[in-house]
Enzyme design. Structure first.
Site, PDB file in Angstrom:
ATOM      1  NE  ARG A   1      -0.886  12.227  -3.392  1.00 30.43           N
ATOM      2  CZ  ARG A   1      -1.394  11.610  -4.448  1.00 30.43           C
ATOM      3  NH1 ARG A   1      -2.507  12.064  -5.010  1.00 30.43           N
ATOM      4  NH2 ARG A   1      -0.800  10.552  -4.959  1.00 30.43           N
TER       5      ARG A   1
ATOM      6  CE  LYS B   1       3.586   2.179   0.361  1.00 26.27           C
ATOM      7  NZ  LYS B   1       3.003   2.560  -0.929  1.00 26.27           N
TER       8      LYS B   1
END
Ligand code: BES
Ligand code: ZN
Ligand code: ZN
Length: 469
Positions: free
Chosen positions: A317, A243
């Site tokens: 996920r 990130k």
């Protein structure tokens, strides 16, 4: 803040100050002075009159949200004073909104302040004409629910240095001990042996071992079976798809779904609900390192589906995929299966930072959840699946890809990814909650101070309370 429910005329109660929540100043004793200082009784307006020992708060509607926000505003004002006790008359106001607004609005997290504010030991007396058994029950439940939300907030607010998967597992054990729940903790050896490779690989580069947490509550008279699954990323650096610096700050929040599940589990035994409830959390840290999983890797989830990794920052996920499979392998005849996750920035862009995105295949169930959420002042909205978005996560090399081939509809394509791990018989029983927006508050709003909000806890407890009816 201590809250007492008292059956007495308000005039006969000795308190240092009175709180008055009102939609108009017309009939008030202090009308003239309130007018002079420009208090208009609009939402979020507040006036402290030290001489008449009153705190006036504006509140235009009598719904839960408005009353809870007004109560929080009043209590914050009360906190700034040296008064020890306040009283409020419950007339039309809803009791749960006053109690929850007060307890959630006065929450403070000062674990990392070197100088802690001394507890002022303030108390609020709520005066009612008659304490019926219904009112007492509502009062007791509100205290349990608010305690669960504040417990969730404490966990999420704790730094990644102090709250890694092993710590999360210990907190789960403590909750189980306190509430007489059954608790199973599994480590990486279990994940590898039981084909939970999607979850295992996400945590590979971390120095902290991943933990699969499974709490269960099985009362004798259980009428329904509910499974709650939480994304417990104790830190999300993005992994090798790192990130950018600005986006990494606050990523301790990425355990919010898992913490919400633990918070809910801490309340259910106390609420005495006749429901079998399982709380499952995938506690993992997503880091970089020589052993990190990589974009281009193909992972096989517990149900045998292969996943092409194209972005290691879409890790939640992957963890949830295996947790969903684990839940359905371990637990049969499920009535509801819900998952909670700070899953996508796209959800925040789509519906704003205050609202949870609700996804799944059962429109009635989604509608019911949204309505329960709004009932207790949590904002939620349904996001629709469709056949075209479903195609965007196809992969050339594996069964599916962990990111979509389009920038659009990112919250929904993440939900559709999870759908691949829901068995046919559970398709209508499953709901996915994307709490990426409301889970963490960077500018305080309503009864949510800076930091974790405890999103998901109240709406779920409201749903659970209602299914027994
Ligand atoms: N934990 C983040 C999602 C998130 C973002 C939560 C902002 C709260 C605030 C998640 O793991 C993530 O990084 N998702 C990516 C997905 C993308 C790579 C498809 C995102 O949203 O950018
Ligand atoms: Zn991520
Ligand atoms: Zn994440």
């Amino acid at each position: 803040m201590k809250i007492n429910l008292i059956e007495k005329n308000i005039k006969k109660i000795k308190s240092d100050i009175e709180i008055i929540i009102t939609s108009s100043i017309e009939k008030l004793e202090d009308k003239n002075i309130l007018e002079t200082i420009g208090f208009d009784a609009k939402d979020e307006s507040v006036a402290l009159l030290p001489e008449s020992k009153k705190i006036y708060v504006g509140c235009e509607n009598n719904d839960y949200d408005s009353v809870a926000i007004a109560s929080a505003t009043a209590i914050k004002k009360f906190n700034t004073t040296k008064f020890k006790s306040a009283k409020i008359r419950l007339e039309k106001l809803t009791l749960n909104a006053v109690v929850e607004g007060t307890l959630l609005g006065s929450y403070k997290f000062d674990k990392y302040k070197s100088k802690k504010e001394k507890s002022k030991k303030q108390e609020l007396n709520i005066c009612v004409e008659k304490i019926t058994s219904k009112l007492q029950k509502s009062f007791d439940e509100s205290i349990i629910i608010s305690t669960a939300v504040n417990k969730t907030r404490d966990m999420v607010n704790t730094t990644p240095e102090d709250f890694y998967p092993g710590v999360m597992a210990n907190v789960a054990k403590d909750i189980a001990d306190e509430s007489n729940l059954h608790c199973k903790i599994r480590g990486e050896e279990y994940l590898e042996k039981n084909d939970m490779n999607a979850m295992f690989n996400v945590g590979r580069a971390s120095v902290h071992e991943s933990k699969l947490i499974h709490l269960s509550y099985k009362p004798k008279n259980a009428k329904k079976k509910v499974v709650l699954i939480g994304k417990g990323l104790t830190y999300d650096s993005g992994g090798l798809s790192l990130k950018p610096a600005d986006f990494m700050v606050t990523m301790k929040l990425d355990k919010s779904g898992g913490c919400a599940v633990l918070g809910i589990m801490s309340a259910i035994a106390k609420l005495n609900l006749p429901i079998e409830i399982h709380g499952i959390v995938g506690a993992v840290e997503n880091m970089v390192g020589g052993d990190a999983y990589k974009p281009d890797d193909v992972l096989t989830a517990k149900n045998g589906k292969t996943i092409e990794v194209r972005n290691t920052d879409a890790e939640g996920r992957l963890v949830l995929a295996d947790c969903l499979c684990y839940a359905q392998d371990e637990i049969k005849n499920i009535d509801y299966i819900f998952d909670y996750a700070t899953l996508t920035g796209a959800c925040v862009v789509g519906v704003g930072q205050y609202t949870t995105g609700i996804m799944g295949n059962n429109s009635n169930l989604k509608r019911e959840i949204v309505s329960n959420a709004l009932e207790v002042g949590e904002y939620a909205t349904s996001l629709p699946f469709n056949r075209f978005l479903r195609k965007t996560i196809k992969s050339e090399v594996a069964d599916i890809c962990n990111i979509a081939n389009t920038r659009y509809g990112g919250a929904i394509t993440a939900g559709l990814f999870l759908e691949n791990f829901i068995e046919e018989e559970n398709k209508d029983k499953w709901v996915h909650f994307d709490i990426a927006g409301p889970a963490y508050v960077e500018k305080e709003w309503g009864f949510n101070p800076y930091g974790a909000s405890g999103a998901g806890v109240r709406m779920t407890l409201e749903f659970l309370k209602n299914i027994q009816k």
